[in-house]
Write an enzyme that holds these catalytic residues in place. Structure first.
Site, PDB file in Angstrom:
ATOM      1  N   GLN A  37      47.944  49.862  37.576  1.00  0.00           N
ATOM      2  CA  GLN A  37      46.479  49.912  37.590  1.00  0.00           C
ATOM      3  C   GLN A  37      46.060  51.195  38.293  1.00  0.00           C
ATOM      4  O   GLN A  37      46.505  51.472  39.408  1.00  0.00           O
ATOM      5  CB  GLN A  37      45.890  48.690  38.314  1.00  0.00           C
ATOM      6  CG  GLN A  37      44.364  48.671  38.279  1.00  0.00           C
ATOM      7  CD  GLN A  37      43.759  47.407  38.910  1.00  0.00           C
ATOM      8  OE1 GLN A  37      44.471  46.617  39.532  1.00  0.00           O
ATOM      9  NE2 GLN A  37      42.453  47.246  38.746  1.00  0.00           N
ATOM     10  N   HIS A  65      39.311  45.941  33.914  1.00  0.00           N
ATOM     11  CA  HIS A  65      39.066  46.370  32.527  1.00  0.00           C
ATOM     12  C   HIS A  65      40.151  45.836  31.622  1.00  0.00           C
ATOM     13  O   HIS A  65      41.304  45.709  32.035  1.00  0.00           O
ATOM     14  CB  HIS A  65      39.021  47.902  32.423  1.00  0.00           C
ATOM     15  CG  HIS A  65      40.174  48.595  33.076  1.00  0.00           C
ATOM     16  ND1 HIS A  65      40.234  48.806  34.443  1.00  0.00           N
ATOM     17  CD2 HIS A  65      41.325  49.099  32.576  1.00  0.00           C
ATOM     18  CE1 HIS A  65      41.363  49.408  34.742  1.00  0.00           C
ATOM     19  NE2 HIS A  65      42.058  49.585  33.631  1.00  0.00           N
TER      20      HIS A  65
HETATM   21  P1  AMP Z   1      44.669  51.338  34.199  1.00  0.00           P
HETATM   22  O1  AMP Z   1      45.874  52.192  34.404  1.00  0.00           O
HETATM   23  O2  AMP Z   1      44.947  50.058  33.473  1.00  0.00           O
HETATM   24  O3  AMP Z   1      43.895  51.147  35.481  1.00  0.00           O
HETATM   25  O4  AMP Z   1      43.767  52.149  33.182  1.00  0.00           O
HETATM   26  C1  AMP Z   1      42.715  52.982  33.542  1.00  0.00           C
HETATM   27  C2  AMP Z   1      42.317  53.697  32.289  1.00  0.00           C
HETATM   28  O5  AMP Z   1      41.070  54.313  32.516  1.00  0.00           O
HETATM   29  C3  AMP Z   1      43.294  54.802  31.874  1.00  0.00           C
HETATM   30  O6  AMP Z   1      43.797  54.526  30.571  1.00  0.00           O
HETATM   31  C4  AMP Z   1      42.437  56.057  31.911  1.00  0.00           C
HETATM   32  O7  AMP Z   1      42.723  56.927  30.857  1.00  0.00           O
HETATM   33  C5  AMP Z   1      41.051  55.507  31.792  1.00  0.00           C
HETATM   34  N1  AMP Z   1      40.008  56.351  32.369  1.00  0.00           N
HETATM   35  C6  AMP Z   1      39.981  56.877  33.620  1.00  0.00           C
HETATM   36  N2  AMP Z   1      38.849  57.585  33.785  1.00  0.00           N
HETATM   37  C7  AMP Z   1      38.144  57.490  32.624  1.00  0.00           C
HETATM   38  C8  AMP Z   1      36.890  58.003  32.177  1.00  0.00           C
HETATM   39  N3  AMP Z   1      36.121  58.768  32.957  1.00  0.00           N
HETATM   40  N4  AMP Z   1      36.503  57.722  30.906  1.00  0.00           N
HETATM   41  C9  AMP Z   1      37.274  56.961  30.107  1.00  0.00           C
HETATM   42  N5  AMP Z   1      38.450  56.436  30.474  1.00  0.00           N
HETATM   43  C10 AMP Z   1      38.895  56.711  31.708  1.00  0.00           C
END
Ligand code: AMP
Ligand code: ZN
Length: 141
Positions: free
Chosen positions: A96, A102
């Site tokens: 995460q 999410h």
């Molecule tokens: P996780 O590793 O499950 O916490 O996933 C977080 C996700 O958020 C990752 O796939 C990132 O690419 C995505 N993410 C982070 N910042 C942004 C942003 N500003 N807009 C869209 N996606 C994002």
């Protein structure tokens, strides 16, 4: 509504940083992941800030899952990937990286051999915007 001023997804919800928005309702918001594994990679979040599945109220998870289904259907119908995983990470050990709960709507390709930690590589913004237009047009009630 709970909110964390340091949280990047709360900033997206406020409009303080941009996002390729797909959908919103009173409780949830969906947008494109900017480091996509594959075309159509989207994220679905609650408008309330909660860190992970342990701390999120059940009724918030219910609305989150309903929107996740709606977005998954739209991605399937517009992008037609070979498959879709719904993925949700809790804690550093689960990779995460954003601590606002999410669901990933994660399109898959046959034989892509994707790992749970797929590595974040920025996608092409124009291409992501075109995909967002396609998915948005496929969202139904
Ligand atoms: P996780 O590793 O499950 O916490 O996933 C977080 C996700 O958020 C990752 O796939 C990132 O690419 C995505 N993410 C982070 N910042 C942004 C942003 N500003 N807009 C869209 N996606 C994002
Ligand atoms: Zn947040």
């Amino acid at each position: 509504m709970s909110h964390d001023p340091e949280c990047i997804f709360c900033k997206i919800l406020e409009g303080a940083i941009p996002a390729f928005k797909l959908y919103e309702d009173d409780d949830t918001f969906a947008f494109m992941d900017i480091n996509p594994l594959h075309d159509g990679h989207a994220l679905v979040i609650p408008k309330e800030h909660h860190t992970n599945i342990f701390e999120t109220p059940t009724e918030v998870l219910t609305t989150l899952m309903a929107t996740t289904q709606r977005i998954a259907k739209a991605v399937q119908n517009s992008i037609a990937p070979d498959g879709i995983n719904i993925l949700q990470a809790n804690g550093h050990g689960a990779a995460q990286s954003v601590f606002h709960i999410h669901f990933h709507v994660l399109p898959r390709k046959n034989g892509d051999d994707a790992k749970l930690n797929w590595g974040l590589r920025p996608g092409d913004k124009d291409h992501i915007e075109q995909l967002a237009d396609k998915i948005r047009a496929a969202i139904s009630d």
